[in-house]
Write an enzyme that holds these catalytic residues in place. Structure first.
Site, PDB file in Angstrom:
ATOM      1  N   GLU A  37       9.491  27.647  -5.985  1.00  0.00           N
ATOM      2  CA  GLU A  37      10.201  27.026  -7.100  1.00  0.00           C
ATOM      3  C   GLU A  37      11.673  26.760  -6.900  1.00  0.00           C
ATOM      4  O   GLU A  37      12.500  27.556  -6.167  1.00  0.00           O
ATOM      5  CB  GLU A  37      10.173  27.804  -8.338  1.00  0.00           C
ATOM      6  CG  GLU A  37       8.552  27.822  -8.821  1.00  0.00           C
ATOM      7  CD  GLU A  37       8.393  28.460 -10.182  1.00  0.00           C
ATOM      8  OE1 GLU A  37       9.616  29.070 -10.813  1.00  0.00           O
ATOM      9  OE2 GLU A  37       7.206  28.493 -10.527  1.00  0.00           O
ATOM     10  N   ARG A  94       5.399   3.226  -3.201  1.00  0.00           N
ATOM     11  CA  ARG A  94       4.307   2.568  -2.639  1.00  0.00           C
ATOM     12  C   ARG A  94       2.905   2.770  -3.572  1.00  0.00           C
ATOM     13  O   ARG A  94       2.178   1.880  -3.608  1.00  0.00           O
ATOM     14  CB  ARG A  94       4.000   2.925  -1.297  1.00  0.00           C
ATOM     15  CG  ARG A  94       5.174   2.362  -0.330  1.00  0.00           C
ATOM     16  CD  ARG A  94       4.885   2.956   1.189  1.00  0.00           C
ATOM     17  NE  ARG A  94       5.152   4.332   1.246  1.00  0.00           N
ATOM     18  CZ  ARG A  94       4.892   5.014   2.272  1.00  0.00           C
ATOM     19  NH1 ARG A  94       4.407   4.452   3.386  1.00  0.00           N
ATOM     20  NH2 ARG A  94       5.362   6.252   2.304  1.00  0.00           N
ATOM     21  N   GLN A  95       3.068   3.527  -4.506  1.00  0.00           N
ATOM     22  CA  GLN A  95       1.685   3.639  -5.417  1.00  0.00           C
ATOM     23  C   GLN A  95       2.380   2.858  -6.555  1.00  0.00           C
ATOM     24  O   GLN A  95       2.512   3.685  -7.483  1.00  0.00           O
ATOM     25  CB  GLN A  95       1.408   5.040  -5.746  1.00  0.00           C
ATOM     26  CG  GLN A  95       0.343   5.344  -6.537  1.00  0.00           C
ATOM     27  CD  GLN A  95      -1.097   4.925  -5.790  1.00  0.00           C
ATOM     28  OE1 GLN A  95      -1.356   5.132  -4.648  1.00  0.00           O
ATOM     29  NE2 GLN A  95      -2.357   4.413  -6.493  1.00  0.00           N
ATOM     30  N   HIS A 128      10.353  -0.686  -2.938  1.00  0.00           N
ATOM     31  CA  HIS A 128       9.010  -1.207  -2.454  1.00  0.00           C
ATOM     32  C   HIS A 128       8.559  -2.433  -3.354  1.00  0.00           C
ATOM     33  O   HIS A 128       8.393  -3.502  -2.993  1.00  0.00           O
ATOM     34  CB  HIS A 128       8.014  -0.269  -2.301  1.00  0.00           C
ATOM     35  CG  HIS A 128       6.842  -0.758  -1.497  1.00  0.00           C
ATOM     36  ND1 HIS A 128       7.107  -1.156   0.007  1.00  0.00           N
ATOM     37  CD2 HIS A 128       5.633  -1.041  -1.695  1.00  0.00           C
ATOM     38  CE1 HIS A 128       5.874  -1.790   0.340  1.00  0.00           C
ATOM     39  NE2 HIS A 128       5.112  -1.611  -0.451  1.00  0.00           N
ATOM     40  N   LYS A 190      -0.825  -8.247   7.520  1.00  0.00           N
ATOM     41  CA  LYS A 190      -1.240  -6.860   7.633  1.00  0.00           C
ATOM     42  C   LYS A 190      -2.325  -6.440   6.607  1.00  0.00           C
ATOM     43  O   LYS A 190      -2.007  -6.761   5.503  1.00  0.00           O
ATOM     44  CB  LYS A 190      -0.143  -5.925   7.634  1.00  0.00           C
ATOM     45  CG  LYS A 190      -0.454  -4.469   7.777  1.00  0.00           C
ATOM     46  CD  LYS A 190       0.680  -3.608   7.592  1.00  0.00           C
ATOM     47  CE  LYS A 190       1.016  -2.980   6.418  1.00  0.00           C
ATOM     48  NZ  LYS A 190       2.180  -2.358   6.270  1.00  0.00           N
ATOM     49  N   ASP A 218      11.797  -3.746   8.082  1.00  0.00           N
ATOM     50  CA  ASP A 218      10.891  -3.504   7.063  1.00  0.00           C
ATOM     51  C   ASP A 218      11.600  -2.622   5.968  1.00  0.00           C
ATOM     52  O   ASP A 218      12.834  -1.913   6.524  1.00  0.00           O
ATOM     53  CB  ASP A 218       9.701  -2.451   7.787  1.00  0.00           C
ATOM     54  CG  ASP A 218       8.476  -2.789   6.991  1.00  0.00           C
ATOM     55  OD1 ASP A 218       8.383  -3.152   5.859  1.00  0.00           O
ATOM     56  OD2 ASP A 218       7.304  -2.251   7.395  1.00  0.00           O
ATOM     57  N   GLY A 225       2.972   3.336  12.273  1.00  0.00           N
ATOM     58  CA  GLY A 225       1.976   2.558  12.616  1.00  0.00           C
ATOM     59  C   GLY A 225       2.191   1.062  12.417  1.00  0.00           C
ATOM     60  O   GLY A 225       1.790   0.307  13.251  1.00  0.00           O
TER      61      GLY A 225
HETATM   62  C1  R5P Z   1       4.403  -0.973   3.424  1.00  0.00           C
HETATM   63  O1  R5P Z   1       3.970  -1.875   2.659  1.00  0.00           O
HETATM   64  C2  R5P Z   1       5.584  -0.623   3.914  1.00  0.00           C
HETATM   65  O2  R5P Z   1       6.594  -1.837   3.615  1.00  0.00           O
HETATM   66  C3  R5P Z   1       5.939  -0.370   5.339  1.00  0.00           C
HETATM   67  O3  R5P Z   1       5.515  -1.431   6.040  1.00  0.00           O
HETATM   68  C4  R5P Z   1       4.997   0.894   5.473  1.00  0.00           C
HETATM   69  O4  R5P Z   1       4.927   1.812   4.381  1.00  0.00           O
HETATM   70  C5  R5P Z   1       5.335   1.561   6.775  1.00  0.00           C
HETATM   71  O5  R5P Z   1       4.198   2.776   6.881  1.00  0.00           O
HETATM   72  P1  R5P Z   1       3.861   3.132   8.294  1.00  0.00           P
HETATM   73  O6  R5P Z   1       4.974   3.412   9.259  1.00  0.00           O
HETATM   74  O7  R5P Z   1       3.085   4.356   8.071  1.00  0.00           O
HETATM   75  O8  R5P Z   1       2.938   2.299   8.751  1.00  0.00           O
END
Ligand code: R5P
Length: 293
Positions: A37, A94-95, A128, A190, A218, A225
């Site tokens: 904790e 991102r969620q 995001h 993507k 980004d 990835g």
């Molecule tokens: C997704 O929409 C974000 O903008 C990034 O492109 C993504 O979260 C990158 O994640 P990773 O490096 O695991 O591909």
């Protein structure tokens, strides 16, 4: 503002901002109990003060979030007049929708807690999906560090480089960057399998990148990835050199090696998250914003 509280996750960034603003800072005593904790304690009185808590929420994000919640609650309980929270990187962003039935919208869960705790203003960077902020009562500012990154590449001599987005979401970012770089823009489409995380990318536009320097922008690099796949595709399209720029370098596992291994020349990120590639500081961006509010 009267006092800056650099949280344990953003100590050095918070101290820079306090120094820039010429404001006193409050140290935070932090420890973890044997069972895991979190414990925080403000080392000074904040009663009647307008305080700024600076705490990024990168991994271990659950710990950094709990530390943030505890700091906000403590300053509230001890009578701060106004609470401004600066989370340069806000976790769980991102969620931002229900992708699969019966999921929570995690970013809203986090923001609901901050609202309930009594935050007056929230400042974050390249969230995001910034529209989520409008659902909450506190005032919010979503800054962009893309100009800072583009200017860094400009100084490196990359004027006229093409700003490229690895997915549709990053198109806004390359629009900003290309205004500074001046070499046009492009993007990939993507798709990510929500269960396996597998990425597929395609180029559906006529972008003139052959023989040119290209910079991928980004909001974040997590596993690497997305960027690694985009680097590989650009190389196959005959670009001269490809660079990677991101605001939030989460860099999980071997993300850096993956991207460099696919042929990127250099990866440049900001210090919203401390890392080996956090070369560009957002301290001035946050300082200027705090001066205005
Ligand atoms: C997704 O929409 C974000 O903008 C990034 O492109 C993504 O979260 C990158 O994640 P990773 O490096 O695991 O591909």
């Amino acid at each position: 503002m009267d006092l800056i509280i650099p949280g344990p996750a953003s100590k050095s960034l918070g101290e820079k901002i306090a120094e820039n603003l010429g404001l006193p800072k409050v140290n935070v005593e932090t420890k973890n109990f044997p069972d895991g904790e979190s414990y925080v304690r403000l080392e000074e009185n904040v009663e009647g003060k307008r305080v700024v808590i600076i705490q990024s929420t990168y991994p271990p994000q659950n710990t950094h979030l709990i530390q943030l919640f505890l700091m906000v609650d403590a300053v509230k309980n001890f009578g701060a007049k106004e609470i401004v929270v600066v989370t340069p990187y806000l976790a769980y962003a991102r969620q931002d929708k229900v992708f699969r039935l019966y999921e929570p919208i995690s970013i809203e869960t986090i923001l609901k807690i901050l609202e309930k705790l009594g935050v007056d203003k929230l400042i974050t960077i390249n969230l995001h999906e910034p529209n989520v902020l409008q659902k909450f009562r506190f005032k919010s500012v979503n800054l962009s560090a893309i100009n800072l990154l583009a200017k860094y590449f400009l100084k490196m001599g990359l004027k006229d480089a093409v700003a490229f987005a690895p997915d549709a979401k990053a198109v806004k970012l390359v629009e900003e960057a290309s205004k500074i770089l001046g070499g046009g823009l492009g993007w990939f489409k993507k798709e990510r399998n929500r269960v396996t995380g597998e990425i597929s990318m395609s180029c559906e536009g006529e972008f003139k990148v052959e023989g040119k320097n290209v910079i991928l922008f980004d909001d974040m690099i997590s596993t690497g990835g997305t960027t690694a796949t985009a680097v590989k595709m650009l190389k196959q399209m005959g670009v001269k050199k490809v660079f990677s720029a991101c605001v939030h370098p989460l860099l999980v596992g071997d993300a850096l090696q993956k991207i460099l291994g696919n042929g990127a020349e250099k990866i440049v990120a900001t210090d919203t998250i401390p890392s080996k590639v956090s070369i560009v500081s957002v301290a001035s961006l946050i300082t200027e914003t705090l001066k205005k509010i």
